[in-house]
Structure formats: structure tokens, C-alpha cells
Scaffold this active site. Sequence first.
Site, PDB file in Angstrom:
ATOM      1  N   ASP A 260     -13.320 -15.386  -9.781  1.00 49.59           N
ATOM      2  CA  ASP A 260     -12.142 -15.816 -10.540  1.00 49.59           C
ATOM      3  C   ASP A 260     -11.102 -14.712 -10.700  1.00 49.59           C
ATOM      4  O   ASP A 260     -10.364 -14.671 -11.684  1.00 49.59           O
ATOM      5  CB  ASP A 260     -12.557 -16.333 -11.941  1.00 49.59           C
ATOM      6  CG  ASP A 260     -13.498 -17.502 -11.850  1.00 49.59           C
ATOM      7  OD1 ASP A 260     -13.405 -18.267 -10.871  1.00 49.59           O
ATOM      8  OD2 ASP A 260     -14.333 -17.661 -12.758  1.00 49.59           O
ATOM      9  N   GLU A 261     -11.014 -13.846  -9.717  1.00 52.09           N
ATOM     10  CA  GLU A 261     -10.066 -12.732  -9.810  1.00 52.09           C
ATOM     11  C   GLU A 261      -8.642 -13.176  -9.508  1.00 52.09           C
ATOM     12  O   GLU A 261      -7.689 -12.414  -9.700  1.00 52.09           O
ATOM     13  CB  GLU A 261     -10.465 -11.626  -8.813  1.00 52.09           C
ATOM     14  CG  GLU A 261     -11.824 -10.968  -9.076  1.00 52.09           C
ATOM     15  CD  GLU A 261     -12.960 -11.669  -8.338  1.00 52.09           C
ATOM     16  OE1 GLU A 261     -12.739 -12.793  -7.831  1.00 52.09           O
ATOM     17  OE2 GLU A 261     -14.055 -11.093  -8.270  1.00 52.09           O
TER      18      GLU A 261
ATOM     19  N   LYS B  46      -8.207 -15.051  -6.379  1.00 47.40           N
ATOM     20  CA  LYS B  46      -8.215 -15.073  -4.908  1.00 47.40           C
ATOM     21  C   LYS B  46      -7.360 -16.213  -4.369  1.00 47.40           C
ATOM     22  O   LYS B  46      -6.627 -16.049  -3.394  1.00 47.40           O
ATOM     23  CB  LYS B  46      -9.663 -15.232  -4.391  1.00 47.40           C
ATOM     24  CG  LYS B  46     -10.579 -14.089  -4.790  1.00 47.40           C
ATOM     25  CD  LYS B  46     -12.003 -14.312  -4.313  1.00 47.40           C
ATOM     26  CE  LYS B  46     -12.706 -15.473  -4.991  1.00 47.40           C
ATOM     27  NZ  LYS B  46     -12.938 -15.317  -6.434  1.00 47.40           N
TER      28      LYS B  46
ATOM     29  N   GLY C 228     -13.905 -22.228  -7.476  1.00 49.55           N
ATOM     30  CA  GLY C 228     -12.711 -22.948  -7.911  1.00 49.55           C
ATOM     31  C   GLY C 228     -11.544 -22.002  -7.734  1.00 49.55           C
ATOM     32  O   GLY C 228     -11.448 -20.999  -8.434  1.00 49.55           O
ATOM     33  N   HIS C 229     -10.706 -22.279  -6.748  1.00 49.54           N
ATOM     34  CA  HIS C 229      -9.584 -21.390  -6.436  1.00 49.54           C
ATOM     35  C   HIS C 229      -8.282 -22.091  -6.821  1.00 49.54           C
ATOM     36  O   HIS C 229      -7.940 -23.125  -6.253  1.00 49.54           O
ATOM     37  CB  HIS C 229      -9.597 -21.019  -4.948  1.00 49.54           C
ATOM     38  CG  HIS C 229     -10.829 -20.254  -4.544  1.00 49.54           C
ATOM     39  ND1 HIS C 229     -11.121 -19.933  -3.252  1.00 49.54           N
ATOM     40  CD2 HIS C 229     -11.835 -19.734  -5.296  1.00 49.54           C
ATOM     41  CE1 HIS C 229     -12.256 -19.253  -3.218  1.00 49.54           C
ATOM     42  NE2 HIS C 229     -12.704 -19.125  -4.443  1.00 49.54           N
TER      43      HIS C 229
ATOM     44  N   THR D 131     -23.463 -23.012 -11.736  1.00 54.17           N
ATOM     45  CA  THR D 131     -22.496 -24.106 -11.841  1.00 54.17           C
ATOM     46  C   THR D 131     -23.192 -25.465 -11.707  1.00 54.17           C
ATOM     47  O   THR D 131     -22.547 -26.499 -11.840  1.00 54.17           O
ATOM     48  CB  THR D 131     -21.438 -23.989 -10.720  1.00 54.17           C
ATOM     49  OG1 THR D 131     -22.123 -23.999  -9.462  1.00 54.17           O
ATOM     50  CG2 THR D 131     -20.634 -22.704 -10.846  1.00 54.17           C
TER      51      THR D 131
ATOM     52  N   GLN E 227     -16.470 -16.460  -4.831  1.00 59.79           N
ATOM     53  CA  GLN E 227     -17.175 -15.664  -5.841  1.00 59.79           C
ATOM     54  C   GLN E 227     -16.646 -14.220  -5.830  1.00 59.79           C
ATOM     55  O   GLN E 227     -15.482 -14.022  -5.509  1.00 59.79           O
ATOM     56  CB  GLN E 227     -18.705 -15.720  -5.648  1.00 59.79           C
ATOM     57  CG  GLN E 227     -19.304 -17.084  -5.973  1.00 59.79           C
ATOM     58  CD  GLN E 227     -19.129 -18.129  -4.888  1.00 59.79           C
ATOM     59  OE1 GLN E 227     -19.436 -17.899  -3.733  1.00 59.79           O
ATOM     60  NE2 GLN E 227     -18.632 -19.296  -5.250  1.00 59.79           N
TER      61      GLN E 227
ATOM     62  N   THR F   9     -24.938 -15.296  -7.398  1.00 60.97           N
ATOM     63  CA  THR F   9     -25.012 -16.527  -6.624  1.00 60.97           C
ATOM     64  C   THR F   9     -25.945 -16.262  -5.435  1.00 60.97           C
ATOM     65  O   THR F   9     -26.570 -15.198  -5.367  1.00 60.97           O
ATOM     66  CB  THR F   9     -23.604 -17.016  -6.213  1.00 60.97           C
ATOM     67  OG1 THR F   9     -23.720 -18.325  -5.652  1.00 60.97           O
ATOM     68  CG2 THR F   9     -22.944 -16.074  -5.198  1.00 60.97           C
TER      69      THR F   9
ATOM     70  N   GLY G 289     -14.972 -25.609 -16.361  1.00 64.22           N
ATOM     71  CA  GLY G 289     -14.235 -25.656 -17.629  1.00 64.22           C
ATOM     72  C   GLY G 289     -14.817 -24.745 -18.700  1.00 64.22           C
ATOM     73  O   GLY G 289     -14.307 -24.684 -19.823  1.00 64.22           O
ATOM     74  N   ARG G 290     -15.897 -24.013 -18.363  1.00 63.94           N
ATOM     75  CA  ARG G 290     -16.504 -23.129 -19.364  1.00 63.94           C
ATOM     76  C   ARG G 290     -15.554 -21.986 -19.712  1.00 63.94           C
ATOM     77  O   ARG G 290     -14.815 -21.496 -18.849  1.00 63.94           O
ATOM     78  CB  ARG G 290     -17.794 -22.504 -18.803  1.00 63.94           C
ATOM     79  CG  ARG G 290     -18.925 -23.484 -18.638  1.00 63.94           C
ATOM     80  CD  ARG G 290     -20.165 -22.812 -18.061  1.00 63.94           C
ATOM     81  NE  ARG G 290     -20.003 -22.464 -16.654  1.00 63.94           N
ATOM     82  CZ  ARG G 290     -20.932 -21.856 -15.920  1.00 63.94           C
ATOM     83  NH1 ARG G 290     -22.076 -21.502 -16.473  1.00 63.94           N
ATOM     84  NH2 ARG G 290     -20.732 -21.592 -14.652  1.00 63.94           N
TER      85      ARG G 290
END
Length: 426
Positions: A15-16, A18, A42-43, A131, A226, A241, A303-304
Site C-alpha cells: 500500500d505504498e 504503487k 488493491g492498487h 486478506t 504487496q 504473504t 477496508g480495514r
Amino acid sequence: MKPRVTIVLGLQWGDEGKGKILDVMAAEADWVLRAQGGNNAGHTVEIGKEKYVLHLVPSGILRSDVSCLIAGGAVVDPAGLVKEIEGLTKRKIRTRGRLHLAAQAHLVLPHHRAVDQGSEKRRGHGKIGTTGRGIGPAYSDKAARVGLRAGELALPTKELGRRIRERVAAHNHAASAQGWDKISATRTIREIERAARVLRPYLADGVMLAHQAVASGKRILIEGAQGTFLDVDHGTYPFVTSSHCTAGGACTGTGVPPTAIHRVVGVLKAYTTRVGGGPFVTEDGTLGHLLHGMGREFGSTTGRARRCGWFDAVLVRRAVQLNGVTEMAITNLDGLDGLEKIPVCVGYRLNGKIFREPPVEASAWAKCRPVYRVFEGWCEPTTEARHWKQLPRKARTYLSAIAEMVGAPLGIISVGAGRDQTFRHG
Ligand code: GDP
Ligand code: IMO
Ligand code: MG
């Protein structure tokens, strides 16, 4: 012909940003190849008022002249991919003829999800916080040499059905003892057959496509999913992962040889986040509260609320070494805009000693305490900056210091989710 292949990957725990950086870079690319992972990713890409969250489809799909490949190192949930393709089609994004699915990619089947979710329940307190998309079990089957691959979606219905029935029977046999939900073979076959009808035209030999693109001098981006510390070998094991999210994984996942890579762009946030369990030395509840209050840092797949913390230079320095980063793309600088003081972790304190390298064991990692160097905040918005010189002086000092500490040059700076809120250093 000189190869022009760039790897773009995450240097933290995913989640950086990317998706955003890839979308910006795809303006000057012919191909985007997704190397590994599945729809655990999720991008997010924001274009004007439109927001897209891509899970399996490479971020290049939003540029109409770019071709995309989901490469053999990825694991593909057929029904999930169909849903994603249909979602894009509804939004007038063409995928036929532009998106390709490597026959080499392994399939994620419903029983993989049942194992993932059942195993997490059993882990209780020590759960990984996956996930729940069946990623780990699908990669386990691949390594155990019992997986089904995307190419098998092209088999005659009867044979594909037989192979699925065999896997589901083995799952159901073990399910009671393991505490997994049982799966209906008939329903699974129906679901996969329906997806196969949609996906067959997308199937291709992924390695051949990648090599043709390399040989003809196309500009290629390899999209990592990831991040480095979720890598199954180099991450905070077992809180990782099940794929290789580092630069080596970009090569094995696509079949593009290391000698064809000329650039590695490491994407990172100006602070740190992680979703799920595992050590996080710089985690800070107050920063999390602040960012969540701004409506930021909620997972794009589940959504966490993401766990939040300060920038960790120990972590990112290791990531720069592991991936051979040639330049960094720093995102979310604007997340720090309102802060008077900004700590950066420069060392780990463990049992009275200070370390500059992370420990091997997650349990030791969890005991490390941060040694901070505190920077002055700039306390003004950066979101309107479009050149390095337009950033507040203190923000430039912060970014330059980070680059120095981790040992990689600044390349791209991002000060907002939009395409235009991006510029090059210098
Ligand atoms: P990815 O998985 O690495 O592609 O990252 P995600 O899309 O899961 O999460 C990154 C989030 O940050 C998304 O909501 C992006 O729209 C957003 N984002 C990316 N860069 C910036 C930035 O510079 N500033 C702000 N405010 N948001 C950003
Ligand atoms: P992108 O590509 C952030 C995390 C999960 C969990 C661990 C294992 O959007 O950066 P898995 O379902 O993969 O077995 O879960 O990895 N995780 C991610 N965290 N971003 C991701 O992808 C992630 N994909 C998996 O939260 O901690
Ligand atoms: Mg993400």
C-alpha cells in the site's frame, strides 16, 4: 536492442502507492506486467474524479495504448478476475486485445479461500490477518505441485471438471479434521466453467509475450504487488504473504531475465503503514488516529484500518539493498503536512543494544524499540507543489535526509492521490 525494463515495487508492507506511481509512469510505457500476488492486492488510481481500485489487472490498463499481462508468478481467482474485467468494461475501459493472462499463472479456487479463512480462525491470537482471498493455500498447492494453472481453463469442460472435482474431493477429505468449510464440487465446477468462458480469449504464453516485448525494445514496467517486508523470504516471517514481492520475484514471476532490468523504482510512503498482524517498530496510535481522521489509510481490498507509524529508515535501507533500488518514489508526503515534529527511526534498541539492521526473528523484531531522530515539521500544505523547489524547505530537508539514510536517490515525489500531484526530484 537495449532492453528497457523497469521494476516498480513496494519498499515497506504494501500500500505504498504503487498503483498511483505505476499509472503515472505508464504514460511512458508500452507494457505493464504484473509479476506476483493475487487479488489480495488493491492498487488505487485516481484520475480526476474517477477512482479505480485494481486487484489483479495491471495499473497500465487505464492508459489505452498500454498492453498488460498478468504473468505466471501471479495467482488468479478466475471469478474475481472476471468481476474485475466486467467492472472495467462498465467504465468503458477496454480489456480485450490489451489484457493477457499467462497460462502459467496458478488458479485460486474456492477451497483455497476456505483453507485461508479456516486456518486464520484456528490461529486465533497469533493470526496473520490475511486478506482471506486464498492466496497462501494457492501458492502452497503450487509449491506442492498439485495446483491448477490458468492454461487449464482451456481444457474441454469434462476434463477441467474432473481436475477440479479431484482437488475439491481432497479438500473435503481433510476439511473436518482441519476445521475448514467443505466445498461443493458441482458449484465450484459451475463457477470455474463460467469464468473460463470469459477468460479463454485472454490466455497466452506469458513468457513468450514478455520476451517478444523485451526483444523488440518495448518500454516495460514490471508491477510488484504487496511490499518487501511481506515477501515470503525477506519479510517479517511468518507475518508475510506467500509470494516473492522483491526484485528477484519480478524476474521469476515474469520470466524476464535480471540482465534485461535497467531500473528499479522503489515506492514508499513518507511514513509507514501495515495491515494485518506482525511486528511494526514505529507504530504510533496518535499518528494513526490523525490519518484515519483525515479519511486516509483504510485498506483498498478489505477496508480495514491500516496500522500507522513513523518512517523507519532501518527497514527501508534493507529494502533498498534487497531490491537494488536505483531511485525512490515517495508518496503521501502530504500526510505529514500538519505535524510540528516528525520522528524517523534510525536504529532499533533491543536488550540494551542499538542495531542498524533488522533482526531475523519476528519475535525479536516485535521486541525492538525505535531510536528516533526528530525532524521539524513544515506545518503547511504540500498538495499544490508541482516542483521540488515549491516544497517547503523543511519538507525538502526531511526527504533528502531520508534518501541519505536509506542509500537511494529521490526520483518521484507524490503530494496527493491525483495524477498531477506528482513531480520529479530536482
Ligand atoms: P498500492 O497498493 O501500493 O497501490 O497502494 P494503495 O492504493 O493500496 O494505497 C495507497 C493510497 O494512497 C491510495 O488511496 C492512493 O490513492 C493514495 N495515494 C497515493 N499517493 C498519494 C499521495 O501522495 N497523497 C495522498 N494523499 N494519497 C496518495
Ligand atoms: P498491495 O499490492 C498490504 C497482507 C495482509 C496480511 C498478509 C498476508 O495492495 O500493496 P495474504 O492475504 O496475502 O495471505 O495476507 O499480507 N497483504 C497486504 N498488505 N497491501 C497488500 O497488497 C497486501 N496483500 C497482502 O494484510 O497481513
Ligand atoms: Mg494496496
